[in-house]
Design a protein around this motif. Structure first.
Motif, PDB file in Angstrom:
ATOM      1  N   GLY A 226     115.399  52.676  65.978  1.00 48.17           N
ATOM      2  CA  GLY A 226     115.118  52.046  67.269  1.00 48.17           C
ATOM      3  C   GLY A 226     115.472  50.573  67.270  1.00 48.17           C
ATOM      4  N   GLU A 227     115.172  49.892  66.172  1.00 44.94           N
ATOM      5  CA  GLU A 227     115.454  48.455  66.071  1.00 44.94           C
ATOM      6  C   GLU A 227     116.944  48.183  66.178  1.00 44.94           C
ATOM      7  N   ASN A 228     117.758  49.052  65.580  1.00 45.98           N
ATOM      8  CA  ASN A 228     119.206  48.863  65.618  1.00 45.98           C
ATOM      9  C   ASN A 228     119.800  49.126  67.004  1.00 45.98           C
ATOM     10  N   GLN A 229     118.991  49.700  67.901  1.00 45.00           N
ATOM     11  CA  GLN A 229     119.418  49.854  69.307  1.00 45.00           C
ATOM     12  C   GLN A 229     118.725  48.824  70.204  1.00 45.00           C
ATOM     13  N   LYS A 230     117.943  47.932  69.552  1.00 44.98           N
ATOM     14  CA  LYS A 230     117.178  46.903  70.269  1.00 44.98           C
ATOM     15  C   LYS A 230     116.194  47.516  71.279  1.00 44.98           C
ATOM     16  N   PHE A 231     115.540  48.603  70.879  1.00 43.42           N
ATOM     17  CA  PHE A 231     114.540  49.244  71.733  1.00 43.42           C
ATOM     18  C   PHE A 231     113.334  48.325  71.942  1.00 43.42           C
ATOM     19  N   THR A 232     112.784  48.366  73.156  1.00 45.15           N
ATOM     20  CA  THR A 232     111.506  47.716  73.472  1.00 45.15           C
ATOM     21  C   THR A 232     110.724  48.657  74.385  1.00 45.15           C
ATOM     22  N   GLU A 233     109.545  48.201  74.816  1.00 45.14           N
ATOM     23  CA  GLU A 233     108.727  49.000  75.731  1.00 45.14           C
ATOM     24  C   GLU A 233     109.373  49.127  77.115  1.00 45.14           C
ATOM     25  N   LEU A 234     110.425  48.365  77.375  1.00 47.90           N
ATOM     26  CA  LEU A 234     111.113  48.443  78.664  1.00 47.90           C
ATOM     27  C   LEU A 234     112.216  49.492  78.670  1.00 47.90           C
ATOM     28  N   ASP A 235     112.523  50.033  77.494  1.00 41.31           N
ATOM     29  CA  ASP A 235     113.589  51.039  77.412  1.00 41.31           C
ATOM     30  C   ASP A 235     113.073  52.425  77.761  1.00 41.31           C
ATOM     31  N   ARG A 236     114.011  53.276  78.161  1.00 41.98           N
ATOM     32  CA  ARG A 236     113.702  54.665  78.512  1.00 41.98           C
ATOM     33  C   ARG A 236     114.788  55.542  77.908  1.00 41.98           C
ATOM     34  N   MET A 334     127.593  52.729  78.363  1.00 43.89           N
ATOM     35  CA  MET A 334     126.954  52.644  77.040  1.00 43.89           C
ATOM     36  C   MET A 334     127.714  51.683  76.124  1.00 43.89           C
ATOM     37  N   ARG A 335     127.730  50.411  76.518  1.00 46.39           N
ATOM     38  CA  ARG A 335     128.470  49.402  75.762  1.00 46.39           C
ATOM     39  C   ARG A 335     127.909  49.233  74.356  1.00 46.39           C
ATOM     40  N   GLU A 336     126.637  49.576  74.184  1.00 46.78           N
ATOM     41  CA  GLU A 336     125.965  49.345  72.898  1.00 46.78           C
ATOM     42  C   GLU A 336     125.633  50.665  72.193  1.00 46.78           C
ATOM     43  N   ILE A 337     126.441  51.689  72.430  1.00 42.99           N
ATOM     44  CA  ILE A 337     126.225  52.986  71.786  1.00 42.99           C
ATOM     45  C   ILE A 337     126.340  52.838  70.263  1.00 42.99           C
ATOM     46  N   THR A 338     125.568  53.626  69.522  1.00 46.97           N
ATOM     47  CA  THR A 338     125.621  53.571  68.065  1.00 46.97           C
ATOM     48  C   THR A 338     125.900  54.952  67.485  1.00 46.97           C
ATOM     49  N   ILE A 339     126.376  54.945  66.236  1.00 47.00           N
ATOM     50  CA  ILE A 339     126.591  56.174  65.478  1.00 47.00           C
ATOM     51  C   ILE A 339     125.686  56.132  64.251  1.00 47.00           C
ATOM     52  N   CYS A 340     125.012  57.247  63.967  1.00 42.03           N
ATOM     53  CA  CYS A 340     124.174  57.357  62.776  1.00 42.03           C
ATOM     54  C   CYS A 340     124.776  58.395  61.837  1.00 42.03           C
ATOM     55  N   TYR A 341     124.490  58.215  60.545  1.00 39.76           N
ATOM     56  CA  TYR A 341     124.964  59.174  59.552  1.00 39.76           C
ATOM     57  C   TYR A 341     123.879  59.378  58.497  1.00 39.76           C
ATOM     58  N   GLY A 342     123.704  60.606  58.071  1.00 40.62           N
ATOM     59  CA  GLY A 342     122.733  60.869  57.011  1.00 40.62           C
ATOM     60  C   GLY A 342     122.545  62.355  56.815  1.00 40.62           C
ATOM     61  N   SER A 347     115.800  61.465  55.481  1.00 41.04           N
ATOM     62  CA  SER A 347     114.806  61.124  56.536  1.00 41.04           C
ATOM     63  C   SER A 347     115.236  60.917  57.981  1.00 41.04           C
ATOM     64  N   PRO A 348     116.419  61.001  58.468  1.00 42.56           N
ATOM     65  CA  PRO A 348     117.672  61.382  57.841  1.00 42.56           C
ATOM     66  C   PRO A 348     118.701  60.250  57.740  1.00 42.56           C
ATOM     67  N   VAL A 349     118.477  59.103  58.419  1.00 45.05           N
ATOM     68  CA  VAL A 349     119.590  58.158  58.606  1.00 45.05           C
ATOM     69  C   VAL A 349     119.752  57.218  57.416  1.00 45.05           C
ATOM     70  N   MET A 350     120.959  57.206  56.861  1.00 43.42           N
ATOM     71  CA  MET A 350     121.317  56.287  55.780  1.00 43.42           C
ATOM     72  C   MET A 350     122.112  55.095  56.315  1.00 43.42           C
ATOM     73  N   THR A 351     122.989  55.375  57.287  1.00 37.96           N
ATOM     74  CA  THR A 351     123.819  54.303  57.848  1.00 37.96           C
ATOM     75  C   THR A 351     123.825  54.395  59.371  1.00 37.96           C
ATOM     76  N   GLN A 352     124.033  53.253  60.013  1.00 42.98           N
ATOM     77  CA  GLN A 352     124.107  53.206  61.479  1.00 42.98           C
ATOM     78  C   GLN A 352     124.979  52.029  61.884  1.00 42.98           C
ATOM     79  N   THR A 353     125.781  52.214  62.926  1.00 51.72           N
ATOM     80  CA  THR A 353     126.523  51.082  63.475  1.00 51.72           C
ATOM     81  C   THR A 353     125.532  50.175  64.195  1.00 51.72           C
ATOM     82  N   ARG A 354     125.921  48.937  64.396  1.00 54.18           N
ATOM     83  CA  ARG A 354     125.020  47.956  64.981  1.00 54.18           C
ATOM     84  C   ARG A 354     125.581  47.420  66.299  1.00 54.18           C
ATOM     85  N   ILE A 355     124.670  47.054  67.188  1.00 54.67           N
ATOM     86  CA  ILE A 355     125.075  46.376  68.416  1.00 54.67           C
ATOM     87  C   ILE A 355     125.737  45.060  68.018  1.00 54.67           C
TER      88      ILE A 355
END
Length: 414
Positions: A226-236, A334-342, A347-355
């Motif tokens: 969530g942090e790597n997508q810059k999630f906050t309580e305002l996100d849905r 989705m200008r800030e879309i991310t990719i996860c891998y694991g 647990s499962p994510v080992m790597t993720q692209t960043r905004i």
């Protein structure tokens, strides 16, 4: 701001309680197709009611609670109700048929099973009666199955009555039988390093293996996703992927819960419903495997929907075609879309692209290692780290590595 310590010692119940305390009246769970909407406070109250009911039924710390259901509203409730009483949520693939559910119930020593009526052409209720005929003749609460000696209880998620099965409304009604002191004592007895989630994965070898994941494993992984997508309580977050897989319950639910982000959930993925959910709830994020994004982008009604609220999300699960990554960024906002891998064992994510990554990094790589996780590429023959730009085996270590495979020390050691 990211928290100071990359990892936290907390149970899933504690993570939920913190979010409820901060944002009690904000949306927690929404289903657009049935006008179902719970605030964090309402969601938490339902979690507690189900947890108390499960304790009243006799569900003990460490018992497995299998959930064989698609993304119904009670799925996420059970994820936290079981966590709060120290039970292990055993997630069951909705596509499992008789032989697979038989293997899983047996190998996992599963004590409790929660199920819906069925999925597509698979009759779950009929399958369980076939495997556990004693359900139809024995008194509830006194189940003795010849084939599954550990199985004690079966709970049906629905309004229909089925012989030998408890209904979820009965479980909730039983909540008054468990005192608050008993509930509090159970929660205080838990450790963040207890197993809280078990998922069966076949990987590339042999029979499926039960991956045991702890509060510490998946709670911290979910936070950083969530942090790597810059999630906050305002996100849905529009959550379209199955909850029985880590993509749904860790990348989705735990990333959202740890940031107070609302979850707009689809019971089953359907492109028009997904697009409707984004538009009506003004979702800022959406998850999916590449085929889901393709089915929306290529849908004849795609241009009728408003995606301007979207900002981020995750495309993962299989290689992401570059052209569709670019289309999601441009045509779905989705200008800030991310990719996860694991993998599940991680647990499962080992790597993720960043905004903020370059377009090439966002579309042609799986990002870099998550905080507090080490990743390297090794030569499988020599065990030495491979030179840059050579093929090797991906190795990882950190807080995210599973506790082990259930009842399978040989596979765990290997």
């Amino acid at each position: 701001m990211p928290r100071e310590n990359p990892t936290r010692e907390a149970t899933l119940g504690q993570l939920l309680d913190e979010t409820v305390a901060k944002w009690p009246n904000r949306d927690a769970v929404v289903y657009v197709d049935r006008e179902f909407r719970l605030s964090w406070r309402q969601f938490s109250d339902l979690v507690d009611e189900v947890a108390l009911g499960l304790m009243a039924l006799g569900v003990k710390k460490g018992e497995k609670v299998g959930i064989w259901a698609n993304n119904v509203p009670y799925w996420v409730v059970l994820m936290f109700a079981t966590a709060k009483i120290g039970a292990v949520l055993l997630t069951v693939n909705t596509h499992y048929r008789r032989a697979e559910i038989e293997y899983l119930l047996s190998q996992s020593d599963c004590e409790n099973l929660v199920l819906i009526d069925g999925f597509r052409d698979i009759d779950y209720v009929g399958t369980i009666y076939d495997l556990v005929p004693e359900l139809k003749t024995q008194e509830r609460g006194r189940l003795k199955s010849e084939k599954f000696p550990h199985l004690k209880r079966v709970i049906f998620l629905g309004i229909e009555k089925h012989r030998g099965m408890y209904s979820m409304s009965e479980v909730q009604a039983l909540s008054v039988m468990t005192g608050p002191e008993e509930y509090e004592a159970r929660q205080k007895s838990l450790s963040p390093h207890d197993v809280v989630n078990m998922q069966y994965t076949s990987g590339t070898t042999g029979f499926p293996k039960g991956v045991q994941l702890t509060h510490f494993n998946i709670g911290n992984n979910g936070y950083w996703i969530g942090e790597n997508q810059k999630f906050t309580e305002l996100d849905r977050l529009c959550l379209t992927v199955p909850l029985f897989h880590c993509f749904g319950c860790v990348l989705g639910v735990l990333a959202a819960v740890s940031h107070g982000t609302a979850m707009v959930i689809l019971e089953n993925f359907e492109p028009v419903l997904a697009m409707t959910s984004v538009e009506e709830e003004k979702c800022t994020a959406i998850y999916g495997v590449p085929t889901m994004f393709i089915s929306m982008l290529e849908h004849k009604l795609f241009k009728r929907f408003d995606f301007s609220s979207l900002r981020t999300g995750i495309m993962a699960g299989s290689p992401c075609p570059i052209e569709f990554m670019k289309r999601a960024m441009n045509e779905m906002s989705m200008r800030e879309i991310t990719i996860c891998y694991g993998l599940t064992e991680g647990s499962p994510v080992m790597t993720q692209t960043r905004i903020g990554d370059s377009l090439r990094q966002m579309t042609e790589t799986v990002g870099r290692a998550m905080p507090e996780i080490e990743v390297c590429i090794k030569d499988p023959e020599t065990g030495q780290e491979s030179p840059r730009d050579t093929v090797g085996e991906i190795c990882c270590r950190g807080y995210n590595v599973m506790k082990g495979y259930y009842n399978n020390p040989e596979a765990t050691a290997k």
